[in-house]
Design a protein around this motif. Structure first.
Motif, PDB file in Angstrom:
ATOM      1  N   GLN A 136       6.403   9.718   6.727  1.00 13.81           N
ATOM      2  CA  GLN A 136       6.196   8.942   8.180  1.00 13.81           C
ATOM      3  C   GLN A 136       6.447  10.392   9.573  1.00 13.81           C
ATOM      4  O   GLN A 136       5.543   9.611  10.031  1.00 13.81           O
ATOM      5  N   LYS A 137       7.409  10.535   9.541  1.00 13.21           N
ATOM      6  CA  LYS A 137       7.524  11.099  10.705  1.00 13.21           C
ATOM      7  C   LYS A 137       6.701  12.688  10.471  1.00 13.21           C
ATOM      8  O   LYS A 137       6.035  12.809  11.709  1.00 13.21           O
ATOM      9  N   LEU A 138       6.244  13.633   9.572  1.00 14.60           N
ATOM     10  CA  LEU A 138       5.394  14.475   9.940  1.00 14.60           C
ATOM     11  C   LEU A 138       4.101  13.798  10.444  1.00 14.60           C
ATOM     12  O   LEU A 138       3.414  14.591  10.768  1.00 14.60           O
ATOM     13  N   VAL A 140       3.727  11.380  12.231  1.00 10.35           N
ATOM     14  CA  VAL A 140       3.445  11.688  13.209  1.00 10.35           C
ATOM     15  C   VAL A 140       3.657  12.696  14.193  1.00 10.35           C
ATOM     16  O   VAL A 140       3.054  12.831  15.287  1.00 10.35           O
ATOM     17  N   GLN A 141       4.810  13.622  13.865  1.00  8.43           N
ATOM     18  CA  GLN A 141       4.905  14.471  14.696  1.00  8.43           C
ATOM     19  C   GLN A 141       4.602  15.502  14.499  1.00  8.43           C
ATOM     20  O   GLN A 141       4.100  16.730  15.173  1.00  8.43           O
ATOM     21  N   GLU A 142       3.258  15.818  13.229  1.00  2.31           N
ATOM     22  CA  GLU A 142       2.767  17.078  12.897  1.00  2.31           C
ATOM     23  C   GLU A 142       1.468  17.329  13.988  1.00  2.31           C
ATOM     24  O   GLU A 142       0.892  18.323  14.132  1.00  2.31           O
ATOM     25  N   GLN A 144       1.376  16.512  17.139  1.00  5.63           N
ATOM     26  CA  GLN A 144       1.954  17.043  18.341  1.00  5.63           C
ATOM     27  C   GLN A 144       2.722  18.178  18.037  1.00  5.63           C
ATOM     28  O   GLN A 144       2.155  19.411  19.044  1.00  5.63           O
ATOM     29  N   SER A 145       2.623  19.151  16.826  1.00  2.00           N
ATOM     30  CA  SER A 145       3.195  20.995  16.960  1.00  2.00           C
ATOM     31  C   SER A 145       2.473  20.570  16.966  1.00  2.00           C
ATOM     32  O   SER A 145       2.228  22.321  17.419  1.00  2.00           O
TER      33      SER A 145
END
Length: 179
Positions: A136-138, A140-142, A144-145
């Motif tokens: 779930q973090k991936l 959301v974050q991917e 943005q990264s």
């Protein structure tokens, strides 16, 4: 002209990085105009692939594919048929409505490609992973990264281009030629 060359360098660098990040199998050339063969997959594998694509919000990449294509074709036709602008604008609305929903074909084919590239068990594991806290973090974050990485690559390309330009000018000055 200088800005254009910087933009082209940035685009080329981004494309080069993107291509080198692709798996080797994705980079293998296929005959021009032909899609690579897709292995048949089980309905369960295709369902897992669709689930993964939904979790990754892949449809956002092509959400406007139909209206954008209608617009591009209309613009192309307008170039040689300016006198039909009003009609083409009206027809474009009708065609966009008629073709609405065809973007779902992209989802279907993407799911088949994933199901061809991964086994059913791998797709099940991927779906499980994307449901986990780290998955779930991936999700959301991917994005943005990736965005931050692209911004950095553009800045780096700009600075690198200026350095290379300076070196060219210096070497040409040594030859008695100002550019």
């Amino acid at each position: 002209m200088k800005k254009l060359s910087h933009m082209l360098l940035s685009a080329g660098l981004a494309l080069g990085v993107a291509v080198t990040a692709l798996p080797v199998s994705a980079q293998q050339a296929s005959p021009e105009g032909q899609a690579r063969p897709i292995k048949p997959a089980s309905p369960a594998a295709i369902a897992y692939a669709k689930e993964i694509l939904a979790m990754k919000n892949a449809s956002a990449m092509y959400a406007n594919a139909v209206p954008n294509m209608v617009q591009r074709v209309k613009d192309s036709l307008l170039q040689s048929n300016l006198n039909y602008q009003k009609d083409l604008n009206e027809v474009a609305i009708t065609i966009a409505q008629t073709m609405a929903g065809r973007d779902k074909e992209i989802t279907e084919q993407m799911a088949k490609i994933y199901a061809s590239d991964f086994t059913e068990a791998e797709l099940k594991d991927l779906a499980t992973f994307y449901k986990s806290p780290l998955g779930q973090k991936l999700l959301v974050q991917e994005p943005q990264s990736i965005s931050a990485s692209m911004t950095y690559m553009q800045q780096w390309a700009q600075q690198f281009s200026e350095q290379v330009n300076g070196l060219f000018r210096a070497e040409m000055r040594k030859r008695g030629k100002e550019i």
